[in-house]
Design an enzyme around this catalytic site. Structure first.
Site, PDB file in Angstrom:
ATOM      1  N   SER A  49     -29.778  10.667  24.691  1.00 16.01           N
ATOM      2  CA  SER A  49     -30.463  11.571  23.762  1.00 16.01           C
ATOM      3  C   SER A  49     -31.294  12.626  24.493  1.00 16.01           C
ATOM      4  CB  SER A  49     -31.376  10.782  22.813  1.00 16.01           C
ATOM      5  OG  SER A  49     -30.636   9.910  22.000  1.00 16.01           O
ATOM      6  N   GLY A 228     -28.327  10.318  19.607  1.00 18.43           N
ATOM      7  CA  GLY A 228     -27.671  11.314  20.450  1.00 18.43           C
ATOM      8  C   GLY A 228     -28.494  12.578  20.569  1.00 18.43           C
ATOM      9  N   GLY A 230     -29.168  16.975  20.939  1.00 17.18           N
ATOM     10  CA  GLY A 230     -28.746  18.248  20.352  1.00 17.18           C
ATOM     11  C   GLY A 230     -29.189  18.448  18.923  1.00 17.18           C
ATOM     12  N   CYS A 256     -31.592   7.439  14.426  1.00 15.12           N
ATOM     13  CA  CYS A 256     -31.945   8.681  15.121  1.00 15.12           C
ATOM     14  C   CYS A 256     -30.994   9.824  14.726  1.00 15.12           C
ATOM     15  CB  CYS A 256     -31.980   8.450  16.631  1.00 15.12           C
ATOM     16  SG  CYS A 256     -32.996   9.659  17.510  1.00 15.12           S
ATOM     17  N   PHE A 257     -30.152  10.299  15.621  1.00 16.12           N
ATOM     18  CA  PHE A 257     -29.182  11.350  15.268  1.00 16.12           C
ATOM     19  C   PHE A 257     -28.322  10.870  14.100  1.00 16.12           C
ATOM     20  CE2 PHE A 257     -25.659  14.332  15.982  1.00 16.12           C
ATOM     21  CZ  PHE A 257     -26.306  15.464  16.427  1.00 16.12           C
ATOM     22  N   GLN A 260     -29.888  11.506  10.840  1.00 12.12           N
ATOM     23  CA  GLN A 260     -29.749  12.904  10.432  1.00 12.12           C
ATOM     24  C   GLN A 260     -28.340  13.192   9.925  1.00 12.12           C
ATOM     25  OE1 GLN A 260     -30.956  14.541  14.181  1.00 12.12           O
ATOM     26  NE2 GLN A 260     -33.100  13.974  13.883  1.00 12.12           N
ATOM     27  N   ASN A 298     -37.310   9.193  19.841  1.00 13.86           N
ATOM     28  CA  ASN A 298     -36.852  10.257  20.719  1.00 13.86           C
ATOM     29  C   ASN A 298     -36.058  11.248  19.878  1.00 13.86           C
ATOM     30  OD1 ASN A 298     -35.853  11.969  22.626  1.00 13.86           O
ATOM     31  ND2 ASN A 298     -34.396  10.518  23.487  1.00 13.86           N
ATOM     32  N   GLY A 300     -36.141  15.535  18.385  1.00 12.63           N
ATOM     33  CA  GLY A 300     -36.766  16.846  18.266  1.00 12.63           C
ATOM     34  C   GLY A 300     -36.461  17.515  16.943  1.00 12.63           C
ATOM     35  N   PHE A 301     -35.561  16.906  16.156  1.00  8.66           N
ATOM     36  CA  PHE A 301     -35.202  17.419  14.834  1.00  8.66           C
ATOM     37  C   PHE A 301     -35.493  16.341  13.799  1.00  8.66           C
ATOM     38  CE2 PHE A 301     -32.748  19.789  17.866  1.00  8.66           C
ATOM     39  CZ  PHE A 301     -32.676  21.076  17.350  1.00  8.66           C
ATOM     40  N   HIS A 363     -35.884   3.877  16.852  1.00 13.55           N
ATOM     41  CA  HIS A 363     -34.984   3.048  17.661  1.00 13.55           C
ATOM     42  C   HIS A 363     -35.295   1.558  17.531  1.00 13.55           C
ATOM     43  CE1 HIS A 363     -32.870   6.236  19.921  1.00 13.55           C
ATOM     44  NE2 HIS A 363     -33.968   6.924  19.652  1.00 13.55           N
ATOM     45  N   GLU A 365     -33.524  -0.722  18.693  1.00 14.14           N
ATOM     46  CA  GLU A 365     -33.064  -1.381  19.924  1.00 14.14           C
ATOM     47  C   GLU A 365     -34.020  -1.131  21.084  1.00 14.14           C
ATOM     48  OE1 GLU A 365     -32.211   2.689  20.940  1.00 14.14           O
ATOM     49  OE2 GLU A 365     -32.269   1.569  19.074  1.00 14.14           O
TER      50      GLU A 365
END
Length: 394
Positions: A49, A228, A230, A256-257, A260, A298, A300-301, A363, A365
């Site tokens: 990530s 992940g 981006g 996380c990703f 989203q 972790n 940023g979006f 997270h 995990e």
């Protein structure tokens, strides 16, 4: 100790920090972000990530436990650059096999030490995450600043393809598996299949662009959407895949990703946080249990709250979490915002009430980190059991 080369760090707004080379000597660019964890730098460095990011560690001394062979979250270091204050001169841990600085140098990761990381972190908190360059080849600030301003930003960055597995692989428990999960690798961490294996799950990890039919070819009990790097706004393929999974009634769990991706499949938008959530001490309210979990983050979006709540630029309401659970209607029925960050009211989880799907932004995990959220893997197993039971009685 060998003499270090002089190094500089320049932010895109011109703020400059001077230090010394740490790791490889060279030049690197990325998005400057800070991580508040006091431990777990090896997991941070190898977390996919963090691809494309220059990580600033707020912990004052780094490297004191060295590097071991067990704690990597992927097969190599992923960060674009590394910024620390005080490099430990010794490493002391019974599992340590080599030093951090040597490992960074061997893998070509450019870093800088001797930086006032508190001042740098405060700057990023006040002005937001921004592009940054590190150079230990040249101390020409103006020239480096110009290259920083021409380097790519994180908004609009499609980075999943750079971290996903090229070939499918399987991670399973020692005993015969009780469940099968197909995982879409958007930058998966090694500890996720391990956590699932502890619960009798055999995880089939697929490349990020795998289609629905191939995912379902292993007859999974659920599909997992991983973390992940981006901008999630670029993940059109994965969103379309998730929509199709929901239409087919396949149980889905994302982190996380992956949270989203599920949110976008349910019709929500994403936006870039000012400086993101990174570290292992973020307070999240689970509205199902009314418990506050200390969690590892972790990202940023974030997903935009369905009612366009305060995080999106309005005034922060510290009592927002005390109101009724936000819900919204989708093609797949009613969805609730099941988790919320108590620092800023960011959406931290979604639960679908009418289809078997849920997700969290953080997270479960976590390693290193708190284990408050480990139960979410149990919740996935319960979702699978409930779904199986409903189909059995149908």
């Amino acid at each position: 100790m060998s003499t270090r080369a002089a190094a500089i760090l320049v932010l895109e707004d011109g703020r400059t920090f001077h230090g010394e080379a740490y790791g490889a000597v060279g030049e690197t660019f990325g998005e400057g972000v800070f991580n508040t964890a006091m431990t777990g730098y090896q997991e941070t460095l190898t977390d996919p990530s963090y691809h494309g990011q220059v990580v600033v560690q707020t912990a004052p001394q780094i490297g004191n436990t060295g590097i071991n062979d067990e704690d990597d979250e992927s097969d190599h270091i992923r960060v674009a650059g590394y910024v620390i204050n005080d490099p430990s001169h010794i490493r002391s841990n019974w599992r340590s096999t080599r030093g951090l600085e040597d490992t960074l140098a061997q893998q070509g990761v450019v870093g800088i030490c001797g930086v006032d990381t508190r001042a740098l972190t405060r700057h990023l908190r006040e002005h937001g995450a921004m592009r940054v360059g590190i150079s230990s080849e040249s101390t020409d600030v103006a020239a480096l600043a110009e290259r920083v301003r021409h380097s790519p930003g994180m908004e609009g960055a499609n980075l999943v393809d750079r971290v996903t597995t090229e070939e499918k692989y399987v991670v399973g428990p020692d005993e015969p598996p009780r469940y099968t999960v197909a995982a879409l690798d958007l930058g998966i961490k090694r500890n996720t299949p391990r956590r699932l294996a502890e619960r009798g799950v055999e995880t089939h990890v697929f490349p990020a662009h795998t289609g629905v039919d191939e995912l379902l070819s292993v007859e999974p009990d659920a599909v997992f959407l991983s973390n992940g790097p981006g901008d999630p706004a670029t993940a059109e393929v994965q969103v379309a895949t998730t929509v199709e999974l929901l239409r087919r009634g396949v149980p889905v769990f994302g982190i996380c990703f992956g949270n989203q991706i599920l949110g976008r499949a349910l019709g929500l938008e994403t936006f870039k946080l000012a400086y993101g959530h990174r570290g292992i001490n973020q307070p999240v309210l689970d509205r199902h249990t009314e418990k506050v979990e200390v969690t590892a983050h972790n990202h940023g979006f974030a997903l935009r709250m369905p009612d366009a709540a305060a995080t999106d630029g309005g005034e922060f309401d510290p009592t927002a979490h005390l109101g009724p659970t936000p819900t919204f209607q989708t093609e797949f029925g009613e969805v609730e915002v099941s988790h919320v960050c108590l620092n800023d009211n960011v959406v931290e989880g979604l639960t679908c009430r009418d289809v078997p799907a849920f997700s969290v932004q953080y997270h479960p995990e976590a390693a290193a980190g708190p284990h408050d959220a480990d139960y979410l893997f149990d919740r996935l197993v319960q979702l699978i059991d409930t779904h199986k039971g409903a189909h059995h009685h149908a």
